[in-house]
Scaffold this active site. Sequence first.
Site, PDB file in Angstrom:
ATOM      1  N   ASP A  36       0.874  -1.165   0.000  1.00 56.92           N
ATOM      2  CA  ASP A  36       0.000   0.000   0.000  1.00 56.92           C
ATOM      3  C   ASP A  36       0.921   1.228   0.000  1.00 56.92           C
ATOM      4  O   ASP A  36       2.032   1.158   0.517  1.00 56.92           O
ATOM      5  CB  ASP A  36      -0.842  -0.061   1.279  1.00 56.92           C
ATOM      6  CG  ASP A  36      -1.581   1.227   1.531  1.00 56.92           C
ATOM      7  OD1 ASP A  36      -2.281   1.672   0.622  1.00 56.92           O
ATOM      8  OD2 ASP A  36      -1.442   1.795   2.632  1.00 56.92           O
ATOM      9  N   ASP A  69      -1.296  -0.408   6.085  1.00 57.10           N
ATOM     10  CA  ASP A  69      -1.421   0.183   7.423  1.00 57.10           C
ATOM     11  C   ASP A  69      -2.831   0.620   7.755  1.00 57.10           C
ATOM     12  O   ASP A  69      -3.092   1.056   8.869  1.00 57.10           O
ATOM     13  CB  ASP A  69      -0.484   1.400   7.534  1.00 57.10           C
ATOM     14  CG  ASP A  69      -1.063   2.597   6.808  1.00 57.10           C
ATOM     15  OD1 ASP A  69      -1.643   2.400   5.723  1.00 57.10           O
ATOM     16  OD2 ASP A  69      -0.954   3.726   7.318  1.00 57.10           O
ATOM     17  N   ASP A 101      -6.900  -1.809   4.109  1.00 63.17           N
ATOM     18  CA  ASP A 101      -6.019  -2.930   3.758  1.00 63.17           C
ATOM     19  C   ASP A 101      -6.406  -4.215   4.486  1.00 63.17           C
ATOM     20  O   ASP A 101      -5.898  -5.286   4.166  1.00 63.17           O
ATOM     21  CB  ASP A 101      -4.557  -2.595   4.122  1.00 63.17           C
ATOM     22  CG  ASP A 101      -4.068  -1.330   3.428  1.00 63.17           C
ATOM     23  OD1 ASP A 101      -4.368  -1.171   2.240  1.00 63.17           O
ATOM     24  OD2 ASP A 101      -3.400  -0.503   4.078  1.00 63.17           O
TER      25      ASP A 101
END
Length: 779
Positions: free
Chosen positions: A471, A670, A674
């Site tokens: 990410d 984080d 996600d």
Amino acid sequence: MDEHAHHEHHHHGEREQPSSTQTEGLKDPVCGMAVTAQSEHHLSHQGQNYYFCSAKCQGKFAADPERYASPVAAAPVSAPASIGTIYTCPMHPEIRQDHPGSCPKCGMTLEPLLPELEEEDNPELKDFQRRFWWTLPLTVVVTVLAMFGHQLNWFDMARQSWIELVLSLPIVLWAGWPFFERGWQSVLNRSPNMWTLIGLGTGAAFLYSLVATIAPEVFPASFVAMGRVAVYYEATAVIISLTLLGQVLELKARSQTSAAIKSLLGLAPKTARRIRADGSDEDVPLTHVHVGDRLRIRPGEKVPVDGVVEEGGSAVDESMLTGEPVPVTKRVGDKVIGATMNTNGALVMRSEKVGSSTMLAQIVQMVAQAQRSKAPMQRMADIVAGYFVLMVVAIALLTFFVWGFFGPQPSWVYALINSVAVLIIACPCALGLATPMSIMVATGKGATRGVLFRDAAAIEHMRRIDTLIIDKTGTLTEGRPAFDRAVAAPGFEANEVLRLAASLDQGSEHPLADAIVRAARERGLSLDKPEQFESGSGIGVRGLVGGRQLALGNTTLMQQVGVSVESLVSQAEALRVEGASVMHLAVDGRLAGLLAVSDPIKASTPEALATLKAAGMRIVMATGDGLTTAKAVGARLGIDEVHGEVKPADKLILVEKLQREGRVVAMAGDGINDAPALAKADVGVAMGTGTDVAMNSAQITLVKGDLRGIAVARTLSEDTVRNMKQNLMFAFLYNALGIPVAAGVLYPVTGWLLSPLIAALAMSFSSASVIGNALRLRR
């Protein structure tokens, strides 16, 4: 959060005398809302009473009772029905029942399909802890007596056997009782597992010792040592205590897996502010919000459910669900998501999705499903243990009959002792310790290096990873906006542009404004107090600073104040391509310059990516940010495969797609967005600087949010798996050598027999060798 997330054990009471316990949890059969038996809206259908929250729902039911009538929704007149939590086995998801217990296939403790927010501690964990701590002193005393009793000479050895028996009884009959139950269950269900052997081994050792204590005269003289027939109460006690401890540790670890879902459930607000038909407000529980309700959201409050803005404008912080670092401007007609945070403006919204159809509820479901679908490494051990158990029992029986029929006199006593020795030496203590010991040492070692492993499976899988999905926001980058640069228009200074913008922004609560003010203060620029200040709901801010009219915001605001941005269009575009958010500053109707705010790349990121690429890993970036920004960051870091504008479900699909291609995927992220992908990936890696939900969904957390930890985790994984294989080899080798000796194969040639005492000692030695080898991992 909704009827799916609240699985209390509800009882539906009779109409005549509704008690609080009975009527708690009555549901409106049409909308699923909680109602009471005092509700003025109720109907009887086919001898059952139904209660409704409003005349509207009652009307819907009356029009089509068959559609809504169900035993669950009704309040039966005769017996109270109950809907409760569904329990399932983490290793056999097909096992489902409406009450806690243990899995009929593997004996593992069942856990709730969806945990509840206000959940009590696991009753089984409390029970095992109590059994362990209450009997631990007895185990210690029995072991000390067995090892040193003959040296202490406190009483004669025959009496010592009786003392050991009395001390062992509570351990075997109370502390170890659940294991015997599970062992028996495994026999009834024809699925031999670890409990079968533990039950057989400890049971056989105890029964043998019991006979040796009560009727020592049935044993041949050769079995008398130091004035008594040797007993093995300490072997039984130690095995039971160790197994209890293992269960306590396992149940504690497993309770953490539901933490991800609990932290998600905790995001939803408990109440919503509903606007009545007459325009007044009322606070209602979230479960009472219907589709189409108008809700008021004040600054600093959470959006209750998914819907659309009808009045007002504000910036809404959606980072908890989308990972987007900058609050998103919401105006009339824009969609809002439940559980996101309204920052500075007041909104009125109309609800469109409630209960289990909200985005938050969908994410909860996805995380729960992904957690369920993961097969723990234990499955393999269970299959092996199943065959191993059958083999050991067969050898013990063979030993018993061969000695009974063909052995020297008293042949059946020899038969009993040798078959017990086989069961004791084969009791899978070393096998049981082989992997957990390596895991315990490895997790401790990882923790000192800022890498936290969630479970054994994570350590085992990490070494096989060949693809890493990362990410962007908060993982590759810092995850919070920072001032990048100011570009001045002709006739202005860059520092002056920053100073004026920061002076004006002192009145704003927007995170972008905060980044600008912080940058100006760091550069020691003296800021003026704005004389006037107004926020243009998401398009920017205007005000009077030092007698000059300022406007700071996007191109829409510039059009409103009649300022042309032509002169700096190319610079603005170039900054946007680099991934920055751009704001224009106008002073007294003239364009003064641009300010760029971006999300800076973490200092450790380039080195971490270089290390991972060198290890042959394929790096893929997936982010909720725009594709332009994503590509800019990808280009700066040398990542070729970039996916932008990715929703939480898309990240999950990307993980599944790569897994179908045969890749072993790790996902690093984080944010809450996600969480589903982190749970689905072969290994999820969360940044310790991110959200709790991400950390709880992932199997590995990097405490400092430093991607270099992934390389550390991988090395540790390789070392640990090698160590576990060595341990399993020790354990199997020891069983392979120990079982034939215990069965008396060497007796005709050498006259050697393995008494159960030596078997217990050998068992301890094998466990010690396994522990010693695991401790090497610390170096």
